[in-house]
Motif scaffolding. Structure first.
Motif, PDB file in Angstrom:
ATOM      1  N   GLU A  66    -101.102  18.469  11.873  1.00  0.00           N
ATOM      2  CA  GLU A  66    -102.041  17.368  12.107  1.00  0.00           C
ATOM      3  C   GLU A  66    -102.761  16.894  10.844  1.00  0.00           C
ATOM      4  O   GLU A  66    -103.100  15.723  10.699  1.00  0.00           O
ATOM      5  N   SER A  67    -102.933  17.814   9.845  1.00  0.00           N
ATOM      6  CA  SER A  67    -103.597  17.388   8.597  1.00  0.00           C
ATOM      7  C   SER A  67    -102.690  16.504   7.750  1.00  0.00           C
ATOM      8  O   SER A  67    -103.137  15.914   6.768  1.00  0.00           O
ATOM      9  N   MET A  68    -101.392  16.442   8.124  1.00  0.00           N
ATOM     10  CA  MET A  68    -100.468  15.575   7.376  1.00  0.00           C
ATOM     11  C   MET A  68    -100.240  14.249   8.100  1.00  0.00           C
ATOM     12  O   MET A  68     -99.241  13.563   7.869  1.00  0.00           O
ATOM     13  N   SER A  69    -101.191  13.877   8.970  1.00  0.00           N
ATOM     14  CA  SER A  69    -101.140  12.575   9.641  1.00  0.00           C
ATOM     15  C   SER A  69    -101.149  11.471   8.599  1.00  0.00           C
ATOM     16  O   SER A  69    -101.822  11.586   7.563  1.00  0.00           O
ATOM     17  N   GLY A  70    -100.412  10.416   8.884  1.00  0.00           N
ATOM     18  CA  GLY A  70    -100.493   9.204   8.060  1.00  0.00           C
ATOM     19  C   GLY A  70     -99.665   9.206   6.790  1.00  0.00           C
ATOM     20  O   GLY A  70     -99.666   8.220   6.055  1.00  0.00           O
ATOM     21  N   ILE A  71     -98.940  10.295   6.502  1.00  0.00           N
ATOM     22  CA  ILE A  71     -98.054  10.250   5.328  1.00  0.00           C
ATOM     23  C   ILE A  71     -96.860   9.380   5.718  1.00  0.00           C
ATOM     24  O   ILE A  71     -96.218   9.630   6.732  1.00  0.00           O
ATOM     25  N   PRO A  72     -96.579   8.325   4.929  1.00  0.00           N
ATOM     26  CA  PRO A  72     -95.468   7.439   5.310  1.00  0.00           C
ATOM     27  C   PRO A  72     -94.114   8.128   5.141  1.00  0.00           C
ATOM     28  O   PRO A  72     -94.008   9.173   4.496  1.00  0.00           O
ATOM     29  N   GLY A  73     -93.069   7.508   5.685  1.00  0.00           N
ATOM     30  CA  GLY A  73     -91.709   7.974   5.432  1.00  0.00           C
ATOM     31  C   GLY A  73     -91.100   8.706   6.608  1.00  0.00           C
ATOM     32  O   GLY A  73     -91.671   8.772   7.704  1.00  0.00           O
ATOM     33  N   THR A  74     -89.924   9.274   6.343  1.00  0.00           N
ATOM     34  CA  THR A  74     -89.099   9.855   7.397  1.00  0.00           C
ATOM     35  C   THR A  74     -89.133  11.381   7.381  1.00  0.00           C
ATOM     36  O   THR A  74     -89.491  12.001   6.373  1.00  0.00           O
ATOM     37  N   MET A  75     -88.668  11.949   8.503  1.00  0.00           N
ATOM     38  CA  MET A  75     -88.544  13.412   8.609  1.00  0.00           C
ATOM     39  C   MET A  75     -87.590  13.939   7.544  1.00  0.00           C
ATOM     40  O   MET A  75     -87.833  14.983   6.938  1.00  0.00           O
ATOM     41  N   GLY A  76     -86.481  13.233   7.326  1.00  0.00           N
ATOM     42  CA  GLY A  76     -85.446  13.733   6.409  1.00  0.00           C
ATOM     43  C   GLY A  76     -85.920  13.834   4.973  1.00  0.00           C
ATOM     44  O   GLY A  76     -85.460  14.686   4.207  1.00  0.00           O
ATOM     45  N   ALA A  77     -86.839  12.951   4.583  1.00  0.00           N
ATOM     46  CA  ALA A  77     -87.335  12.978   3.197  1.00  0.00           C
ATOM     47  C   ALA A  77     -88.453  14.004   3.025  1.00  0.00           C
ATOM     48  O   ALA A  77     -88.729  14.431   1.905  1.00  0.00           O
ATOM     49  N   ALA A  78     -89.084  14.420   4.131  1.00  0.00           N
ATOM     50  CA  ALA A  78     -90.278  15.275   4.021  1.00  0.00           C
ATOM     51  C   ALA A  78     -90.021  16.590   3.281  1.00  0.00           C
ATOM     52  O   ALA A  78     -90.835  16.999   2.445  1.00  0.00           O
ATOM     53  N   PRO A  79     -88.870  17.276   3.532  1.00  0.00           N
ATOM     54  CA  PRO A  79     -88.655  18.512   2.766  1.00  0.00           C
ATOM     55  C   PRO A  79     -88.308  18.260   1.304  1.00  0.00           C
ATOM     56  O   PRO A  79     -88.476  19.166   0.477  1.00  0.00           O
ATOM     57  N   VAL A  80     -87.805  17.061   0.988  1.00  0.00           N
ATOM     58  CA  VAL A  80     -87.312  16.791  -0.366  1.00  0.00           C
ATOM     59  C   VAL A  80     -88.422  17.079  -1.385  1.00  0.00           C
ATOM     60  O   VAL A  80     -88.218  17.802  -2.361  1.00  0.00           O
ATOM     61  N   GLN A  81     -89.608  16.522  -1.137  1.00  0.00           N
ATOM     62  CA  GLN A  81     -90.692  16.838  -2.089  1.00  0.00           C
ATOM     63  C   GLN A  81     -91.760  17.729  -1.438  1.00  0.00           C
ATOM     64  O   GLN A  81     -92.868  17.821  -1.934  1.00  0.00           O
ATOM     65  N   ASN A  82     -91.393  18.383  -0.316  1.00  0.00           N
ATOM     66  CA  ASN A  82     -92.350  19.266   0.343  1.00  0.00           C
ATOM     67  C   ASN A  82     -93.689  18.551   0.490  1.00  0.00           C
ATOM     68  O   ASN A  82     -94.698  18.934  -0.116  1.00  0.00           O
ATOM     69  N   ILE A  83     -93.675  17.508   1.318  1.00  0.00           N
ATOM     70  CA  ILE A  83     -94.878  16.669   1.463  1.00  0.00           C
ATOM     71  C   ILE A  83     -96.094  17.515   1.839  1.00  0.00           C
ATOM     72  O   ILE A  83     -95.953  18.552   2.493  1.00  0.00           O
ATOM     73  N   GLY A  84     -97.238  17.033   1.454  1.00  0.00           N
ATOM     74  CA  GLY A  84     -98.437  17.790   1.779  1.00  0.00           C
ATOM     75  C   GLY A  84     -99.682  16.943   1.652  1.00  0.00           C
ATOM     76  O   GLY A  84     -99.674  15.886   1.026  1.00  0.00           O
ATOM     77  N   ALA A  85    -100.746  17.411   2.304  1.00  0.00           N
ATOM     78  CA  ALA A  85    -102.049  16.755   2.204  1.00  0.00           C
ATOM     79  C   ALA A  85    -103.090  17.662   2.831  1.00  0.00           C
ATOM     80  O   ALA A  85    -102.792  18.381   3.801  1.00  0.00           O
ATOM     81  N   TYR A  86    -104.287  17.614   2.282  1.00  0.00           N
ATOM     82  CA  TYR A  86    -105.444  18.322   2.845  1.00  0.00           C
ATOM     83  C   TYR A  86    -105.147  19.778   3.215  1.00  0.00           C
ATOM     84  O   TYR A  86    -105.425  20.246   4.327  1.00  0.00           O
ATOM     85  N   GLY A  87    -104.527  20.477   2.280  1.00  0.00           N
ATOM     86  CA  GLY A  87    -104.333  21.922   2.452  1.00  0.00           C
ATOM     87  C   GLY A  87    -103.104  22.323   3.246  1.00  0.00           C
ATOM     88  O   GLY A  87    -102.833  23.510   3.405  1.00  0.00           O
TER      89      GLY A  87
END
Ligand SMILES: Cc1cc2nc3c(=O)[nH]c(=O)nc-3n(C[C@H](O)[C@H](O)[C@H](O)COP(=O)(O)OP(=O)(O)OC[C@H]3O[C@@H](n4cnc5c(N)ncnc54)[C@H](O)[C@@H]3O)c2cc1C
Length: 322
Positions: free
Chosen positions: A103-124
């Protein structure tokens, strides 16, 4: 004519590829990948285009756009998400189905498939916290393989795929926390609303009416330096220890940029690329910017920070030329 990539990327730059195919299923992804890889050298796998700067002058680029959708429940808190699902829809799905962890990663744009590519993150939180495995069509063999978490080599905004593996993620499995106490969904909804509001105040939620969001989000990763080097910086520089011994320290790139004299809203001459008016770390397209103007501004920022602090800022988005 094929659509220009400026219409498919959030920073709004990029020329016309020689081919653009849309994959609506995992099997279509596999078929397009095999055909295109067989006879083309320059190819790009494109999700939501929110972490990518594409050259306006493309010679021969083939693009595979990932649009396979679907979320399956596989067990207690265990879901499989097709790569073309919108990440924020996945977050919302999890909250509404009582699954916690993203839930802390709400609002990050983009797709599920790209999320592991740069290990998306926000707010801890970061994707690696909930990642179980993914299916990856490996460019080395043209065949799908399963990559477990230990194969991904996740780091801060990094993974084995971003670092050196070429291919396409077709689906991702996540392990979330289920069996939550009563009232948890309401708490997660509140967290989501809080995060979305905070992100919007920094221009970090896509909004067609806000030019500050025509960006790739953070344009540079926060640099990681030795504790010894960090002590040479002014004491007020925001810094976070990266390991238990505190040998490695992460420094705020936004702070470095502002302290090297770059103001929010800066544009060079009549360039249409500008620093976001809300966040020094975002490079934005104010309307009609070229890819060269974006890159010129990024270089200017890098040079100023290097000259002031001796730190080389590393860009976060992928740069695509051909
Ligand atoms: C306003 C804004 C705010 C942002 N905030 C954050 C944030 O808080 N935290 C954060 O981590 N990021 C943030 N980002 C960056 C971006 O949202 C993420 O990197 C996101 O995961 C990119 O997804 P995408 O589908 O748009 O990828 P794209 O931009 O389409 O692609 C990015 C890279 O991933 C590759 N790729 C895409 N799909 C696949 C696939 N299926 N298989 C293999 N490779 C693939 C592409 O080839 C490219 O190299 C932000 C961006 C914007 C515009």
């Amino acid at each position: 004519m094929t659509q220009a990539l400026r219409e498919l990327t959030t920073i709004g730059v990029g020329g016309v590829p020689s081919e653009l195919v849309v994959a609506k299923t995992r099997d279509e992804l596999l078929a397009h990948a095999k055909r295109i890889w067989y006879d083309a050298e320059d190819w790009l796998v494109l999700g939501g285009g929110s972490n990518i700067v594409v050259s306006d002058n493309l010679l021969d680029l083939r693009v595979i756009k990932v649009e396979n959708k679907g979320i399956e429940r596989l067990g207690q808190g265990h879901i499989r998400v097709q790569a073309g699902e919108n990440w924020d829809d996945v977050v919302n799905y999890c909250i509404e189905h009582g699954l916690a962890g993203i839930e802390s990663m709400s609002g990050i744009p983009g797709t599920m498939g790209a999320a592991p590519v740069q290990n998306i993150g926000a707010y801890g939180a970061e994707l690696a916290d909930v990642f179980l495995r993914c299916e990856f069509i490996d460019h080395a063999t043209f065949e799908p393989v399963i990559l477990e978490k230990e194969d991904m080599d996740f780091g801060y905004r990094n993974s084995a795929i971003k670092d050196h593996m070429m291919g396409i993620i077709t689906w991702v499995e996540l392990q979330l926390v289920s069996d939550l106490p009563a009232g948890s969904t309401e708490l997660m909804r509140r967290r989501r609303a809080e995060v979305l509001e905070l992100r919007a105040s920094k221009g970090m939620v896509l909004d067609p009416n806000d030019r500050d969001t025509f960006s790739c989000g953070s344009f540079f990763v926060n640099p990681i330096v030795s504790a010894r080097f960090a002590r040479t910086l002014p004491p007020e520089a925001p810094a976070w220890p990266m390991d238990e011994d505190g040998d490695q320290v992460k420094i705020s790139a936004a702070w470095l940029i502002e302290q090297s004299g770059i103001k929010k809203g800066l544009q060079l001459g009549d360039s249409k690329a500008g620093i976001s008016t809300k966040h020094a770390l975002a490079i934005t397209n104010r309307g009609g910017a070229t890819s060269n103007q974006v890159i010129e501004l990024a270089r200017f920022v890098q040079e100023r920070v290097a000259a002031t602090f001796g730190i080389n800022l590393i860009p976060e988005p992928s740069f695509i030329t051909s």
